[in-house]
Design an enzyme around this catalytic site. Sequence first.
Site, PDB file in Angstrom:
ATOM      1  N   MET A  32       7.684   0.198  -1.533  1.00 22.33           N
ATOM      2  CA  MET A  32       7.119   0.790  -0.351  1.00 22.33           C
ATOM      3  C   MET A  32       5.654   0.348  -0.237  1.00 22.33           C
ATOM      4  O   MET A  32       4.831   0.725  -1.059  1.00 22.33           O
ATOM      5  CB  MET A  32       7.206   2.314  -0.440  1.00 22.33           C
ATOM      6  CG  MET A  32       6.457   3.015   0.637  1.00 22.33           C
ATOM      7  SD  MET A  32       6.364   4.825   0.582  1.00 22.33           S
ATOM      8  CE  MET A  32       7.746   5.354  -0.320  1.00 22.33           C
ATOM      9  N   PRO A  33       5.308  -0.443   0.772  1.00 21.76           N
ATOM     10  CA  PRO A  33       3.914  -0.847   0.948  1.00 21.76           C
ATOM     11  C   PRO A  33       3.028   0.349   1.308  1.00 21.76           C
ATOM     12  O   PRO A  33       3.396   1.172   2.152  1.00 21.76           O
ATOM     13  CB  PRO A  33       3.968  -1.843   2.104  1.00 21.76           C
ATOM     14  CG  PRO A  33       5.381  -2.327   2.144  1.00 21.76           C
ATOM     15  CD  PRO A  33       6.200  -1.160   1.680  1.00 21.76           C
ATOM     16  N   LEU A  34       1.889   0.432   0.649  1.00 19.47           N
ATOM     17  CA  LEU A  34       0.892   1.453   0.941  1.00 19.47           C
ATOM     18  C   LEU A  34      -0.421   0.737   1.223  1.00 19.47           C
ATOM     19  O   LEU A  34      -0.937   0.012   0.373  1.00 19.47           O
ATOM     20  CB  LEU A  34       0.725   2.408  -0.240  1.00 19.47           C
ATOM     21  CG  LEU A  34      -0.417   3.417  -0.143  1.00 19.47           C
ATOM     22  CD1 LEU A  34      -0.204   4.364   1.032  1.00 19.47           C
ATOM     23  CD2 LEU A  34      -0.546   4.187  -1.437  1.00 19.47           C
ATOM     24  N   ARG A  45       3.416   2.838   4.613  1.00 18.40           N
ATOM     25  CA  ARG A  45       2.466   3.939   4.716  1.00 18.40           C
ATOM     26  C   ARG A  45       1.079   3.345   4.949  1.00 18.40           C
ATOM     27  O   ARG A  45       0.686   2.389   4.284  1.00 18.40           O
ATOM     28  CB  ARG A  45       2.436   4.788   3.442  1.00 18.40           C
ATOM     29  CG  ARG A  45       3.799   5.318   3.002  1.00 18.40           C
ATOM     30  CD  ARG A  45       4.378   6.302   4.016  1.00 18.40           C
ATOM     31  NE  ARG A  45       5.602   6.912   3.553  1.00 18.40           N
ATOM     32  CZ  ARG A  45       6.817   6.525   3.906  1.00 18.40           C
ATOM     33  NH1 ARG A  45       6.981   5.491   4.701  1.00 18.40           N
ATOM     34  NH2 ARG A  45       7.890   7.150   3.460  1.00 18.40           N
TER      35      ARG A  45
END
Length: 64
Positions: free
Chosen positions: A1-3, A40
């Site tokens: 999940m890229p943050l 996100r």
Amino acid sequence: MPLINIQIMEGRPEEKVKELIHSVTETVSATLNAPKENIRVIVTEVPKTHWGIAGTAVSDIPGR
């Protein structure tokens, strides 16, 4: 999940911050082939008194 964490100086209109979140999400999704639902973005607005340029707080720089 890229943050993605973004720090910007305070003072931009709310709609511009929302546009930034949207644009960054679109770019990361396209670049990484990641579903937008997994991306996100956190935008932190830093007060001008807490942002320094060349040793001076931005709040003390005329015209800023």
